[in-house]
Design a protein around this motif. Structure first.
Motif, PDB file in Angstrom:
ATOM      1  N   ASN A  97      19.983  61.974   4.202  1.00 14.58           N
ATOM      2  CA  ASN A  97      18.678  62.431   3.716  1.00 14.58           C
ATOM      3  C   ASN A  97      17.550  61.880   4.582  1.00 14.58           C
ATOM      4  O   ASN A  97      16.602  62.596   4.929  1.00 14.58           O
ATOM      5  N   SER A  98      17.647  60.611   4.950  1.00 14.46           N
ATOM      6  CA  SER A  98      16.637  59.996   5.809  1.00 14.46           C
ATOM      7  C   SER A  98      16.639  60.622   7.199  1.00 14.46           C
ATOM      8  O   SER A  98      15.586  60.983   7.740  1.00 14.46           O
ATOM      9  N   PHE A  99      17.833  60.760   7.786  1.00 13.56           N
ATOM     10  CA  PHE A  99      17.936  61.323   9.140  1.00 13.56           C
ATOM     11  C   PHE A  99      17.361  62.737   9.172  1.00 13.56           C
ATOM     12  O   PHE A  99      16.591  63.090  10.089  1.00 13.56           O
ATOM     13  N   VAL A 100      17.713  63.553   8.197  1.00 17.38           N
ATOM     14  CA  VAL A 100      17.233  64.931   8.150  1.00 17.38           C
ATOM     15  C   VAL A 100      15.712  64.964   7.979  1.00 17.38           C
ATOM     16  O   VAL A 100      15.013  65.749   8.631  1.00 17.38           O
ATOM     17  N   SER A 101      15.185  64.102   7.121  1.00 19.84           N
ATOM     18  CA  SER A 101      13.736  64.042   6.923  1.00 19.84           C
ATOM     19  C   SER A 101      13.015  63.695   8.218  1.00 19.84           C
ATOM     20  O   SER A 101      12.018  64.338   8.590  1.00 19.84           O
ATOM     21  N   LEU A 102      13.522  62.687   8.930  1.00 22.21           N
ATOM     22  CA  LEU A 102      12.905  62.297  10.196  1.00 22.21           C
ATOM     23  C   LEU A 102      12.990  63.422  11.220  1.00 22.21           C
ATOM     24  O   LEU A 102      12.025  63.705  11.939  1.00 22.21           O
ATOM     25  N   ALA A 103      14.141  64.082  11.270  1.00 25.26           N
ATOM     26  CA  ALA A 103      14.313  65.184  12.217  1.00 25.26           C
ATOM     27  C   ALA A 103      13.329  66.311  11.921  1.00 25.26           C
ATOM     28  O   ALA A 103      12.707  66.875  12.835  1.00 25.26           O
ATOM     29  N   GLU A 104      13.180  66.642  10.649  1.00 27.54           N
ATOM     30  CA  GLU A 104      12.301  67.738  10.273  1.00 27.54           C
ATOM     31  C   GLU A 104      10.835  67.395  10.491  1.00 27.54           C
ATOM     32  O   GLU A 104       9.995  68.294  10.633  1.00 27.54           O
ATOM     33  N   PRO A 228      18.462  58.644  32.366  1.00 36.07           N
ATOM     34  CA  PRO A 228      17.685  58.645  31.132  1.00 36.07           C
ATOM     35  C   PRO A 228      18.159  59.689  30.135  1.00 36.07           C
ATOM     36  O   PRO A 228      18.505  60.818  30.502  1.00 36.07           O
ATOM     37  N   VAL A 229      18.186  59.293  28.871  1.00 38.79           N
ATOM     38  CA  VAL A 229      18.528  60.202  27.783  1.00 38.79           C
ATOM     39  C   VAL A 229      17.317  60.294  26.874  1.00 38.79           C
ATOM     40  O   VAL A 229      17.004  59.371  26.126  1.00 38.79           O
ATOM     41  N   LYS A 230      16.609  61.402  26.978  1.00 32.07           N
ATOM     42  CA  LYS A 230      15.384  61.618  26.189  1.00 32.07           C
ATOM     43  C   LYS A 230      15.622  62.775  25.224  1.00 32.07           C
ATOM     44  O   LYS A 230      16.107  63.833  25.608  1.00 32.07           O
ATOM     45  N   PHE A 231      15.288  62.564  23.957  1.00 33.02           N
ATOM     46  CA  PHE A 231      15.409  63.616  22.959  1.00 33.02           C
ATOM     47  C   PHE A 231      14.198  64.548  23.048  1.00 33.02           C
ATOM     48  O   PHE A 231      13.048  64.071  23.034  1.00 33.02           O
ATOM     49  N   THR A 232      14.435  65.825  23.112  1.00 30.84           N
ATOM     50  CA  THR A 232      13.339  66.799  23.151  1.00 30.84           C
ATOM     51  C   THR A 232      13.205  67.586  21.854  1.00 30.84           C
ATOM     52  O   THR A 232      12.120  68.053  21.518  1.00 30.84           O
ATOM     53  N   LYS A 233      14.311  67.716  21.104  1.00 36.79           N
ATOM     54  CA  LYS A 233      14.263  68.432  19.844  1.00 36.79           C
ATOM     55  C   LYS A 233      15.507  68.116  19.034  1.00 36.79           C
ATOM     56  O   LYS A 233      16.597  67.914  19.607  1.00 36.79           O
ATOM     57  N   VAL A 234      15.356  68.050  17.719  1.00 39.04           N
ATOM     58  CA  VAL A 234      16.510  67.830  16.845  1.00 39.04           C
ATOM     59  C   VAL A 234      16.537  68.972  15.836  1.00 39.04           C
ATOM     60  O   VAL A 234      15.579  69.180  15.090  1.00 39.04           O
TER      61      VAL A 234
END
Length: 237
Positions: A97-104, A228-234
């Motif tokens: 629930n936390s991970f999904v909230s942060l992603a959204e 480098p590993v950079k997140f651009t979208k989840v």
């Protein structure tokens, strides 16, 4: 340690530890690290509790009632390609629930993974620290979080083999936003919530990143990936 400051967890196989956020530890040593505030959540799958930890953050607290059940697919678009995850909302509802909230909320976008280990000794990639947005300052990352903490969801029988997705922490019940992806087998004590798995192709991607080496800024030989590993979208779902 896996730092958030990840709770310092002892890495049995290589004599190292894992830690995540919530303390003043910069993430550069491998000793046990204390945590900040502690959080709590219902152990029976009821309402989750997310407790502000006193740090500054624009993040909204996750809803107390988890909306996801079963297996939840997640794709992290990154500078090394798509990283495929499957979250287990039935076993770890409050963590998912936390991970999904942060992603959204777009929390993970623009964050660099700040710590990777040697493929043979410490095969994991650690990510999720919101302070890790400047590639020149990743050596000091490791203590950032979303502004809240929540409880562990542990059975006591957790193992951390290749394909494991788990939370970093800074002590019991100090989960935040940092997590680690395992691409080999590591012997850790069962102190880190396992909340899903990573796909075989993602394991291969992480092995390739690890093979290029890391900055080696931590005493345990870990450091920021040289690739480098950079997140651009989840994307959830």
């Amino acid at each position: 340690m896996l730092k958030r400051t990840l709770l310092s967890v002892t890495l049995l196989a290589a004599g190292t530890t894992l830690a995540a956020c919530g303390s003043s530890d910069s993430g550069s040593d491998s000793s046990a690290a204390g945590g900040g505030a502690t959080g709590s959540s219902s152990p029976a799958g009821g309402a989750c509790t997310y407790s502000p930890d006193g740090s500054s953050s624009d993040v909204k607290l996750p809803p107390s009632d988890p909306s996801k059940t079963g297996k939840v697919p997640v794709t992290i678009s990154s500078t090394v390609g798509d990283l495929k995850l499957t979250l287990d909302a039935d076993k770890t509802p409050c963590t998912v629930n936390s991970f999904v909230s942060l992603a959204e909320q777009g929390f993970f976008e623009g964050i660099y993974c700040h710590r990777i280990g040697d493929p043979a000794q410490f095969p994991m990639l650690q990510c999720g620290d919101p302070t890790a947005k400047d590639p020149s300052q990743l050596a000091s990352a490791g203590a950032g979080g979303p502004g809240y903490v929540f409880a562990d969801e542990l059975t006591g029988s957790e193992t951390y083999g290749a394909g494991t997705l788990a939370m970093a922490n800074s002590g019991p019940d100090t989960n935040g936003s940092q997590f680690f992806m395992v691409f080999g087998d590591i012997g850790l004590s069962p102190d880190y919530t396992v909340f899903g798995t990573i796909a075989p192709e993602t394991i291969s991607t992480l092995k390739a990143v690890a093979a290029k080496g890391n900055a080696g800024t931590n005493p345990d030989g870990t450091g920021a990936p040289k690739t480098p590993v950079k997140f651009t979208k989840v994307t959830v779902g």
